[in-house]
Write a protein that holds these residues in place. Structure first.
Motif, PDB file in Angstrom:
ATOM      1  N   GLY A   4       0.821  -1.208   0.000  1.00  0.00           N
ATOM      2  CA  GLY A   4       0.000   0.000   0.000  1.00  0.00           C
ATOM      3  C   GLY A   4       0.854   1.257   0.000  1.00  0.00           C
ATOM      4  O   GLY A   4       0.350   2.353  -0.191  1.00  0.00           O
ATOM      5  N   THR A   5       2.160   1.121   0.196  1.00  0.00           N
ATOM      6  CA  THR A   5       3.066   2.262   0.154  1.00  0.00           C
ATOM      7  C   THR A   5       3.997   2.154  -1.049  1.00  0.00           C
ATOM      8  O   THR A   5       4.898   2.956  -1.208  1.00  0.00           O
ATOM      9  N   GLY A   6       3.769   1.133  -1.870  1.00  0.00           N
ATOM     10  CA  GLY A   6       4.621   0.907  -3.021  1.00  0.00           C
ATOM     11  C   GLY A   6       5.782  -0.016  -2.739  1.00  0.00           C
ATOM     12  O   GLY A   6       6.544  -0.365  -3.637  1.00  0.00           O
ATOM     13  N   GLN A   7       5.941  -0.417  -1.469  1.00  0.00           N
ATOM     14  CA  GLN A   7       7.043  -1.294  -1.099  1.00  0.00           C
ATOM     15  C   GLN A   7       6.662  -2.759  -1.318  1.00  0.00           C
ATOM     16  O   GLN A   7       5.573  -3.183  -0.968  1.00  0.00           O
ATOM     17  N   ALA A   8       7.579  -3.528  -1.890  1.00  0.00           N
ATOM     18  CA  ALA A   8       7.312  -4.943  -2.123  1.00  0.00           C
ATOM     19  C   ALA A   8       7.247  -5.688  -0.800  1.00  0.00           C
ATOM     20  O   ALA A   8       7.951  -5.351   0.155  1.00  0.00           O
ATOM     21  N   ARG A   9       6.354  -6.656  -0.714  1.00  0.00           N
ATOM     22  CA  ARG A   9       6.282  -7.478   0.494  1.00  0.00           C
ATOM     23  C   ARG A   9       6.248  -8.940   0.088  1.00  0.00           C
ATOM     24  O   ARG A   9       5.731  -9.287  -0.968  1.00  0.00           O
ATOM     25  N   PRO A  10       6.799  -9.816   0.918  1.00  0.00           N
ATOM     26  CA  PRO A  10       6.788 -11.237   0.585  1.00  0.00           C
ATOM     27  C   PRO A  10       5.378 -11.796   0.676  1.00  0.00           C
ATOM     28  O   PRO A  10       4.536 -11.304   1.434  1.00  0.00           O
ATOM     29  N   LEU A  11       5.122 -12.827  -0.107  1.00  0.00           N
ATOM     30  CA  LEU A  11       3.821 -13.471  -0.064  1.00  0.00           C
ATOM     31  C   LEU A  11       3.706 -14.338   1.184  1.00  0.00           C
ATOM     32  O   LEU A  11       4.630 -15.043   1.548  1.00  0.00           O
ATOM     33  N   HIS A  12       2.553 -14.277   1.825  1.00  0.00           N
ATOM     34  CA  HIS A  12       2.236 -15.214   2.902  1.00  0.00           C
ATOM     35  C   HIS A  12       1.094 -16.074   2.405  1.00  0.00           C
ATOM     36  O   HIS A  12      -0.039 -15.594   2.254  1.00  0.00           O
ATOM     37  N   ILE A  13       1.372 -17.322   2.091  1.00  0.00           N
ATOM     38  CA  ILE A  13       0.352 -18.215   1.556  1.00  0.00           C
ATOM     39  C   ILE A  13      -0.409 -18.834   2.728  1.00  0.00           C
ATOM     40  O   ILE A  13       0.186 -19.525   3.561  1.00  0.00           O
ATOM     41  N   PRO A  14      -1.712 -18.605   2.833  1.00  0.00           N
ATOM     42  CA  PRO A  14      -2.464 -19.133   3.973  1.00  0.00           C
ATOM     43  C   PRO A  14      -2.582 -20.652   3.938  1.00  0.00           C
ATOM     44  O   PRO A  14      -2.440 -21.281   2.882  1.00  0.00           O
ATOM     45  N   ASP A 159      -6.721 -11.007  -3.203  1.00  0.00           N
ATOM     46  CA  ASP A 159      -5.286 -11.293  -3.144  1.00  0.00           C
ATOM     47  C   ASP A 159      -4.718 -10.891  -1.784  1.00  0.00           C
ATOM     48  O   ASP A 159      -3.864 -10.008  -1.679  1.00  0.00           O
ATOM     49  N   HIS A 160      -5.201 -11.559  -0.734  1.00  0.00           N
ATOM     50  CA  HIS A 160      -4.838 -11.201   0.632  1.00  0.00           C
ATOM     51  C   HIS A 160      -5.021 -12.449   1.496  1.00  0.00           C
ATOM     52  O   HIS A 160      -6.084 -13.067   1.465  1.00  0.00           O
ATOM     53  N   PRO A 161      -4.027 -12.843   2.279  1.00  0.00           N
ATOM     54  CA  PRO A 161      -4.117 -14.113   3.015  1.00  0.00           C
ATOM     55  C   PRO A 161      -5.283 -14.190   3.994  1.00  0.00           C
ATOM     56  O   PRO A 161      -5.918 -15.249   4.118  1.00  0.00           O
ATOM     57  N   ASP A 162      -5.593 -13.091   4.682  1.00  0.00           N
ATOM     58  CA  ASP A 162      -6.698 -13.126   5.644  1.00  0.00           C
ATOM     59  C   ASP A 162      -8.051 -13.159   4.949  1.00  0.00           C
ATOM     60  O   ASP A 162      -9.023 -13.723   5.477  1.00  0.00           O
ATOM     61  N   VAL A 163      -8.132 -12.559   3.776  1.00  0.00           N
ATOM     62  CA  VAL A 163      -9.365 -12.638   2.979  1.00  0.00           C
ATOM     63  C   VAL A 163      -9.570 -14.072   2.496  1.00  0.00           C
ATOM     64  O   VAL A 163     -10.666 -14.639   2.616  1.00  0.00           O
ATOM     65  N   ILE A 164      -8.522 -14.672   1.964  1.00  0.00           N
ATOM     66  CA  ILE A 164      -8.600 -16.058   1.479  1.00  0.00           C
ATOM     67  C   ILE A 164      -9.029 -16.992   2.617  1.00  0.00           C
ATOM     68  O   ILE A 164      -9.916 -17.835   2.450  1.00  0.00           O
ATOM     69  N   ALA A 165      -8.413 -16.831   3.783  1.00  0.00           N
ATOM     70  CA  ALA A 165      -8.732 -17.693   4.929  1.00  0.00           C
ATOM     71  C   ALA A 165     -10.189 -17.523   5.340  1.00  0.00           C
ATOM     72  O   ALA A 165     -10.888 -18.508   5.629  1.00  0.00           O
ATOM     73  N   GLY A 166     -10.661 -16.280   5.365  1.00  0.00           N
ATOM     74  CA  GLY A 166     -12.054 -16.047   5.720  1.00  0.00           C
ATOM     75  C   GLY A 166     -13.019 -16.675   4.735  1.00  0.00           C
ATOM     76  O   GLY A 166     -14.022 -17.296   5.124  1.00  0.00           O
ATOM     77  N   GLN A 167     -12.708 -16.563   3.439  1.00  0.00           N
ATOM     78  CA  GLN A 167     -13.595 -17.157   2.426  1.00  0.00           C
ATOM     79  C   GLN A 167     -13.632 -18.681   2.557  1.00  0.00           C
ATOM     80  O   GLN A 167     -14.652 -19.316   2.266  1.00  0.00           O
ATOM     81  N   LEU A 193     -12.105 -17.113  -3.014  1.00  0.00           N
ATOM     82  CA  LEU A 193     -13.058 -18.124  -2.568  1.00  0.00           C
ATOM     83  C   LEU A 193     -12.603 -19.520  -2.977  1.00  0.00           C
ATOM     84  O   LEU A 193     -12.685 -20.466  -2.183  1.00  0.00           O
ATOM     85  N   LEU A 194     -12.118 -19.662  -4.195  1.00  0.00           N
ATOM     86  CA  LEU A 194     -11.669 -20.973  -4.665  1.00  0.00           C
ATOM     87  C   LEU A 194     -10.468 -21.458  -3.866  1.00  0.00           C
ATOM     88  O   LEU A 194     -10.416 -22.629  -3.458  1.00  0.00           O
ATOM     89  N   ALA A 195      -9.508 -20.586  -3.622  1.00  0.00           N
ATOM     90  CA  ALA A 195      -8.316 -20.987  -2.861  1.00  0.00           C
ATOM     91  C   ALA A 195      -8.686 -21.373  -1.433  1.00  0.00           C
ATOM     92  O   ALA A 195      -8.248 -22.414  -0.923  1.00  0.00           O
ATOM     93  N   GLY A 196      -9.488 -20.546  -0.774  1.00  0.00           N
ATOM     94  CA  GLY A 196      -9.892 -20.866   0.586  1.00  0.00           C
ATOM     95  C   GLY A 196     -10.704 -22.149   0.659  1.00  0.00           C
ATOM     96  O   GLY A 196     -10.523 -22.971   1.562  1.00  0.00           O
ATOM     97  N   SER A 197     -11.597 -22.335  -0.323  1.00  0.00           N
ATOM     98  CA  SER A 197     -12.417 -23.549  -0.368  1.00  0.00           C
ATOM     99  C   SER A 197     -11.545 -24.781  -0.566  1.00  0.00           C
ATOM    100  O   SER A 197     -11.785 -25.837   0.039  1.00  0.00           O
ATOM    101  N   HIS A 251      -1.376 -14.478  -4.082  1.00  0.00           N
ATOM    102  CA  HIS A 251      -1.422 -15.271  -2.856  1.00  0.00           C
ATOM    103  C   HIS A 251      -2.190 -16.569  -3.060  1.00  0.00           C
ATOM    104  O   HIS A 251      -1.902 -17.578  -2.411  1.00  0.00           O
ATOM    105  N   ASN A 252      -3.198 -16.531  -3.914  1.00  0.00           N
ATOM    106  CA  ASN A 252      -4.012 -17.742  -4.073  1.00  0.00           C
ATOM    107  C   ASN A 252      -3.569 -18.655  -5.214  1.00  0.00           C
ATOM    108  O   ASN A 252      -3.901 -19.846  -5.213  1.00  0.00           O
TER     109      ASN A 252
END
Length: 329
Positions: A4-14, A159-167, A193-197, A251-252
């Motif tokens: 969100g600041t333009g800085q790269a961040r590592p992927l956290h795969i849920p 494209d967010h680990p907590d969103v994927i987990a919630g779905q 939704l598909l990844a979380g499912s 992420h998914n």
């Protein structure tokens, strides 16, 4: 991915542990939606079908699960700065309502042509809306700039680990209620939704084959799975307005590669036919995007004769004027 600041961040795969954690966070906040069956649908597919009715979820779609989980997972001192999201409708409403429930300011970047019903509902939940042109402007870039300027947390629609987990809690509940399944069929837009499912299916029903279903005009997920990398496409045009993503999430995608049996597509005409089936035979309203998985099963796109099949109905947010036109078709 950036933070969100333009800085790269590592992927956290849920993982499925994250789905279980999400289940605890949203308990008592998200509805445990009913699982419906239909003898007519079973006869049409030659299978035993179990419909997880996320069209009956809060805000009318599964998106509430991931939105509430993602906001609840943010540290309290950071939450005060608010959240930013971009969405054509269901994620917008979900973030707006979940933020309202948790006392968090929300700003949503929405396309100018988003369904009026979804835009009105998002405003009704107290969110600020910023409009953009989906065919000429980059919603992610706009949202990242706003997040940086305001010190807010950006929560993408998929494209967010907590969103994927919630779905993933929707499929978790489905399998807890039905027992092990032979097949799980899930709508596919950005892939959250598909990844979380798929995480839930692998953990709770290891023999279950998981399929995603996209609109024919926007088969970026299908292309990505075949090519082995995320494929970007132009903005598709389909009545499935919740599945008009141009690529699946980073992420998914690793989860889809490891757990999904295949991805198929259905036509807009098949979506309308499926909407009509639900309205006439099961007395429920399902939006075009929400019909993706069911359309593939009921039209034989995914052969499932003799199997126990779970189907996610992802949402029911369609305005009455459009619904009438679709059903009258």
């Amino acid at each position: 991915m950036t933070d969100g600041t333009g800085q790269a961040r590592p992927l956290h795969i849920p993982t499925f542990d994250d789905v279980r954690a999400a289940q605890a966070r949203i308990a008592g906040k998200a509805h445990r939606t009913p699982v419906l069956t239909s003898k007519t649908a079973d006869a049409k597919a030659g299978a035993s079908l179990f419909f997880k009715t996320e069209n009956l979820q809060r805000i009318g779609a599964f998106k509430f699960r991931g939105a509430y989980n993602a906001i609840a997972a943010i540290a309290a001192e950071v939450r005060r700065n608010g959240v930013i999201a971009y969405s054509s409708g269901n994620h917008a409403q979900a973030i707006a309502y979940a933020a309202q429930l948790q006392g968090v300011p929300a700003t949503i970047v929405m396309p100018k042509d988003a369904p009026a019903m979804k835009m009105a509902a998002t405003r009704g939940y107290g969110a600020e809306i910023i409009l953009y042109d989906r065919y000429t402007e980059d919603r992610q870039a706009i949202s990242e700039r706003l997040a940086h300027e305001r010190g807010a947390t950006l929560i993408p629609p998929y494209d967010h680990p907590d969103v994927i987990a919630g779905q993933g809690t929707a499929a978790l509940e489905l399998i807890e209620e039905t027992g092990e399944l032979d097949m799980l069929v899930v709508p596919l837009g950005g892939g959250g939704l598909l990844a979380g499912s798929a995480l839930s299916a692998r953990a709770l029903s290891p023999g279950c084959a998981v399929y995603g279903v996209e609109p024919e005009a926007g088969n970026d997920g299908q292309q990505s799975l075949r090519k082995g990398e995320v494929v970007h496409i132009p903005v598709p045009r389909s009545i499935a307005d919740g599945a008009l993503s141009t690529h699946v999430g980073y992420h998914n995608f690793p989860i889809l590669q490891q757990t999904v049996e295949g991805i198929v597509t259905v036509t807009d005409a098949q979506l309308v036919e499926t909407m009509r089936f639900f309205a006439e035979r099961m007395k429920i309203v399902v939006e075009p995007t929400g019909c993706l998985a069911a359309a593939a099963v009921l039209n034989g796109t995914i052969p499932c004769a003799g199997k126990r099949v779970g189907i996610i109905l992802s949402g029911g947010n369609v305005d009455l004027k459009s619904l009438g036109a679709f059903l009258a078709g």
